[in-house]
Design a protein around this motif. Structure first.
Motif, PDB file in Angstrom:
ATOM      1  N   HIS A 275       0.651  -1.320  -0.003  1.00 39.50           N
ATOM      2  CA  HIS A 275       0.426  -0.132   0.128  1.00 39.50           C
ATOM      3  C   HIS A 275       0.410   1.523   0.126  1.00 39.50           C
TER       4      HIS A 275
ATOM      5  N   THR B  77      -6.915   1.973  -3.279  1.00 37.26           N
ATOM      6  CA  THR B  77      -6.585   0.016  -3.783  1.00 37.26           C
ATOM      7  C   THR B  77      -7.944  -0.900  -2.657  1.00 37.26           C
TER       8      THR B  77
ATOM      9  N   ARG C 185      -7.076  -4.513  -1.208  1.00 34.81           N
ATOM     10  CA  ARG C 185      -5.501  -5.819  -1.503  1.00 34.81           C
ATOM     11  C   ARG C 185      -6.159  -6.731  -1.031  1.00 34.81           C
TER      12      ARG C 185
ATOM     13  N   TRP D  99      -4.683 -10.942   0.061  1.00 32.50           N
ATOM     14  CA  TRP D  99      -2.911 -10.833   0.826  1.00 32.50           C
ATOM     15  C   TRP D  99      -3.479 -12.584   0.642  1.00 32.50           C
TER      16      TRP D  99
ATOM     17  N   LEU E 138       0.639 -10.955  -2.268  1.00 33.37           N
ATOM     18  CA  LEU E 138      -0.135 -10.170  -2.609  1.00 33.37           C
ATOM     19  C   LEU E 138      -0.692 -11.022  -4.131  1.00 33.37           C
TER      20      LEU E 138
ATOM     21  N   THR F  75      -5.023  -6.771  -6.826  1.00 30.72           N
ATOM     22  CA  THR F  75      -4.952  -5.332  -6.180  1.00 30.72           C
ATOM     23  C   THR F  75      -6.310  -4.747  -7.037  1.00 30.72           C
TER      24      THR F  75
END
Length: 414
Positions: A304, A341, A343, A345, A352, A355
């Motif tokens: 981020h 955004t 995201r 994980w 990651l 996104t």
């Protein structure tokens, strides 16, 4: 300016405004700190409240000015029948920044709260609004949580308000011990006898059945995030004036752990479904995973570009969702780039997955549907976005019975 501040879309004139207001509040708070008496203490608390709310007020004002029509209700078909929508989808209906969202435990309802003090309820099958909750105080609702049965919704402003979801009426209003307090965050326990709130300088445990406080735990700053483990045994809190996450035994109130590693204000906390991992995130732009039993750091997730405002675990525990803020300004005046955004994980590999882009304002809240088939995200841009989750990371077979149609589309796990 404090670390909790994040403001979208500023050029130099806006920076001047923020700097000037922050400087004035600094002078005010220094003077009030040296002034004895309860009234001065209340004024100091109000000044800190103004400081924390400034980014939200500015971003909300800019959004409204740029698009006055934003927040208009979603059009329905000519024959007024509900329109089923396919994922991904955007829900519109709020006229102010969305601060928090939550699914009912049975997954049939999505609740969203905004800066105008309005809670909207959405039918998760059709994506249509089914009504709203409003107490006429018009105070920003910063957090909300459903009871385990889904019959009660708790909302946080200057008080903790309990709503009957069916009748859409207030059943109780619970006030913090300090009248000047702001309630920043709320979490519901796995039973109907525990609600936890994060306030200014304290975490309070409430019994909603008796509407009484059962315990008050001290904290050095404003508690922007609280979380209860799914089994209800462990409580975590984090916020300003310390970069640590504090963890307590829920039953005794004894502090279990102090989790150190963040370098900025804590904005978000979430326990994994198996009670084993605590995720924390905040102004330092990192997400940290902690072993709840030992307190050891498991991983630090980076990516981020601005403050991380919200976290949520997938129901199977293998995916963690996070949401980013608008442009953030550090106490030294440095600017973190815009994010906006969502995201995803991989909790197992600490990497990651993807996104998700589309929001144009701070992503203030994320929540997985209870069956794990999609993710909802709420934003300061006044919208809620729904994202399909088509491929669980653990690839474990899921029961084929009891499937239902969601938002006009049948989801399956491959």
């Amino acid at each position: 300016m404090p670390e909790a501040e994040h403001i979208e879309g500023r050029d130099d004139p806006w920076s001047l405004v923020v700097t000037a207001v922050g400087s004035a509040l600094d002078d005010c708070e220094r003077a009030l700190s040296d002034t004895p008496g309860g009234v001065a203490g209340e004024a100091l608390a109000f000044s800190r409240f103004l400081r924390a709310e400034l980014p939200r007020l500015l971003e909300d004002w800019q959004t409204r000015r740029a698009d006055p029509a934003r927040g208009a209700p979603v059009d329905q078909s000519a024959d007024d029948r509900p329109v089923e929508v396919a994922l991904p989808a955007t829900l519109q209906g709020h006229a102010a920044a969305v601060r928090d969202i939550a699914f009912s435990p049975d997954g049939t309802t999505l609740a969203s709260a905004d800066n105008d003090g309005l809670v909207r309820l959405w039918d998760t099958r059709t994506g249509q609004g089914t009504g709203g909750l409003h107490d006429n105080h018009s105070l920003a609702i910063l957090s909300l949580a459903f009871s385990p049965a889904g019959t009660t919704l708790a909302t946080a402003t200057t008080a903790l308000t309990l709503w009957d979801v069916t009748s859409r009426t207030v059943t109780a209003t619970l006030h913090p011990q300090n009248p000047a307090d702001r309630i920043w965050s709320v979490a519901h326990g796995p039973a109907d006898d525990l609600v936890v709130t994060g306030n200014n300088h304290s975490v309070q445990l409430w019994n909603p059945k008796t509407t009484r406080t059962t315990r008050t735990l001290t904290h050095p700053g404003s508690v922007f995030a609280v979380a209860l483990s799914p089994d209800g045994t462990t409580l975590a809190g984090g916020g300003t004036d310390t970069h640590d996450v504090l963890v307590w035994h829920t039953r005794t109130g004894r502090r279990r752990l102090v989790l150190s590693g963040h370098t900025g204000t804590i904005h978000a906390l979430a326990f994994s479904p198996d009670n084993r991992i605590l995720a924390s995130a905040g102004y330092d732009r990192t997400i940290r995973l902690w072993d709840v039993h030992t307190g050891h750091a498991v991983a630090t997730l980076t990516g981020h570009t601005s403050a991380v405002m919200t976290l949520a675990f997938h129901p199977d525990g293998t995916v963690l969702a996070s949401g980013g803020a608008a442009v953030s300004i550090t106490p030294s005046g440095a600017r973190y780039p815009d994010d906006h955004t969502v995201r995803l994980w991989n909790v197992l590999t600490k990497s990651l997955i993807t996104t998700l882009t589309g929001h144009t304002g701070t992503v203030s809240s994320v929540a997985f549907h209870p069956d794990g088939t999609y993710l909802a995200s709420g934003s300061f841009d006044t919208t809620i976005r729904l994202w399909p989750i088509n491929r669980p990371i653990n690839h474990q077979p899921r029961p084929t019975t009891g499937r239902r149609r969601l938002l006009g589309r049948r989801h399956r796990h491959e």
